[in-house]
Design a protein around this motif. Structure first.
Motif, PDB file in Angstrom:
ATOM      1  N   SER A  23      -0.799  23.768  32.198  1.00 11.63           N
ATOM      2  CA  SER A  23      -1.553  22.966  31.365  1.00 11.63           C
ATOM      3  C   SER A  23      -2.371  21.980  31.912  1.00 11.63           C
ATOM      4  O   SER A  23      -2.572  22.115  33.298  1.00 11.63           O
ATOM      5  N   TYR A  24      -3.387  21.441  31.208  1.00  9.62           N
ATOM      6  CA  TYR A  24      -4.463  20.714  31.891  1.00  9.62           C
ATOM      7  C   TYR A  24      -4.455  19.242  31.166  1.00  9.62           C
ATOM      8  O   TYR A  24      -4.047  19.052  30.082  1.00  9.62           O
ATOM      9  N   ARG A  25      -4.626  18.442  32.028  1.00  9.20           N
ATOM     10  CA  ARG A  25      -4.830  16.966  31.787  1.00  9.20           C
ATOM     11  C   ARG A  25      -5.894  16.267  32.216  1.00  9.20           C
ATOM     12  O   ARG A  25      -6.458  16.319  33.333  1.00  9.20           O
ATOM     13  N   CYS A  26      -6.477  15.294  31.292  1.00 10.15           N
ATOM     14  CA  CYS A  26      -7.645  14.552  31.845  1.00 10.15           C
ATOM     15  C   CYS A  26      -7.887  13.250  30.934  1.00 10.15           C
ATOM     16  O   CYS A  26      -7.009  13.070  30.036  1.00 10.15           O
ATOM     17  N   TYR A  35      -4.554  16.607  26.740  1.00 14.52           N
ATOM     18  CA  TYR A  35      -3.547  17.692  27.484  1.00 14.52           C
ATOM     19  C   TYR A  35      -3.872  18.965  26.362  1.00 14.52           C
ATOM     20  O   TYR A  35      -4.208  18.904  25.388  1.00 14.52           O
ATOM     21  N   GLY A  36      -3.564  20.006  27.210  1.00 18.93           N
ATOM     22  CA  GLY A  36      -4.036  21.400  26.676  1.00 18.93           C
ATOM     23  C   GLY A  36      -3.486  22.489  27.548  1.00 18.93           C
ATOM     24  O   GLY A  36      -3.717  22.222  28.809  1.00 18.93           O
ATOM     25  N   GLU A  49      -6.912  17.561  35.685  1.00 17.68           N
ATOM     26  CA  GLU A  49      -5.775  18.049  36.587  1.00 17.68           C
ATOM     27  C   GLU A  49      -5.250  19.115  36.002  1.00 17.68           C
ATOM     28  O   GLU A  49      -4.842  19.132  34.610  1.00 17.68           O
ATOM     29  N   GLN A  50      -4.696  20.131  36.743  1.00 17.06           N
ATOM     30  CA  GLN A  50      -4.023  21.396  36.206  1.00 17.06           C
ATOM     31  C   GLN A  50      -2.553  21.353  36.740  1.00 17.06           C
ATOM     32  O   GLN A  50      -2.375  20.922  37.873  1.00 17.06           O
ATOM     33  N   VAL A  57       1.118  18.134  39.278  1.00 15.69           N
ATOM     34  CA  VAL A  57      -0.367  18.400  39.559  1.00 15.69           C
ATOM     35  C   VAL A  57      -0.235  19.588  40.703  1.00 15.69           C
ATOM     36  O   VAL A  57      -0.091  18.997  41.726  1.00 15.69           O
ATOM     37  N   ILE A  58      -0.835  20.717  40.360  1.00 14.39           N
ATOM     38  CA  ILE A  58      -1.223  21.591  41.213  1.00 14.39           C
ATOM     39  C   ILE A  58      -2.582  21.883  41.648  1.00 14.39           C
ATOM     40  O   ILE A  58      -2.923  22.405  42.678  1.00 14.39           O
ATOM     41  N   ARG A  59      -3.413  21.050  41.069  1.00 20.27           N
ATOM     42  CA  ARG A  59      -4.974  21.404  41.212  1.00 20.27           C
ATOM     43  C   ARG A  59      -5.696  20.419  40.519  1.00 20.27           C
ATOM     44  O   ARG A  59      -5.434  19.980  39.434  1.00 20.27           O
ATOM     45  N   ARG A  60      -6.706  20.021  41.188  1.00 17.79           N
ATOM     46  CA  ARG A  60      -7.737  18.790  40.729  1.00 17.79           C
ATOM     47  C   ARG A  60      -8.813  19.283  40.720  1.00 17.79           C
ATOM     48  O   ARG A  60      -9.602  20.118  41.577  1.00 17.79           O
TER      49      ARG A  60
END
Length: 202
Positions: A23-26, A35-36, A49-50, A57-60
């Protein structure tokens, strides 16, 4: 018994999907968190943030860095296009050179003709300058005739001014023609150099 086995099988089948879910967060421009499973619309242009299925968090994703990367890529692509165009033009010029000359002597003969044409033009301009100067001298003598007697005719003053302008223009043209010799020699020097490189490369 069978329904319970079916449910268990379904859960086991979905387990890998859940483990792989991301998912993604910002934080949007409005200060709210979004989130989504895909990047939410309010996150566009914001640091993102992924997250993996466990919420780690695995990726920014930095939008500014992404923009810089796009610009760098576009610049690199533009450079490659320009280099390809330059290479294509160089190949065209090389073909034209080989089609124009069949030997180094041909190049020197062409140089000699170009320099002869230049010298001919120089002599023609110098002849025109001499004529203008003689004409101006005639006008100046007429002006001397009127000194102490009456005012020279307006047409005479106009003729003198025209002669001065023509003389200045021809002198400028003469200077340009004389400088042209260096340009001619540089051109044929370059042609000869490229011709030698191309013919010896074969």
């Amino acid at each position: 018994m069978i329904p319970r086995l079916a449910v268990l099988a379904a859960v086991l089948a979905l387990a890998p999907l859940a483990a792989d879910a991301q998912s993604y967060r910002c934080v949007g421009k409005d200060g709210k968190k979004y989130y989504g499973s895909t990047i939410p619309t309010p996150c566009i242009g914001q640091p993102i943030e992924q997250l993996n299925a466990q919420g780690t968090v695995i990726r920014r994703i930095d939008p500014q860095a992404s923009a810089a990367e796009r610009e760098a890529k576009q610049a690199e692509e533009k450079k490659k296009r320009e280099e390809a165009t330059a290479a294509k033009e160089a190949a065209r010029r090389n073909r034209a050179l080989l089609a124009t000359y069949s030997s180094e002597k041909d190049i020197e003969d062409a140089r000699a003709r170009a320099l002869a044409d230049n010298q001919k033009a120089v002599k023609e301009i110098e002849a025109r300058i001499d004529l203008i100067r003689k004409r101006r001298e005639g006008y100046e003598k007429e002006v001397e005739f009127y000194k102490g007697k009456s005012k020279p005719p307006a047409k005479l003053n106009e003729d003198i001014q025209n002669a001065e302008m023509q003389l200045k223009a021809q002198e400028g043209l003469l200077a340009a023609k004389k400088k042209e010799v260096d340009t001619v020699n540089a051109k044929y020097d370059e042609d000869k150099k490229r011709y030698i490189e191309l013919t010896r490369r074969k």
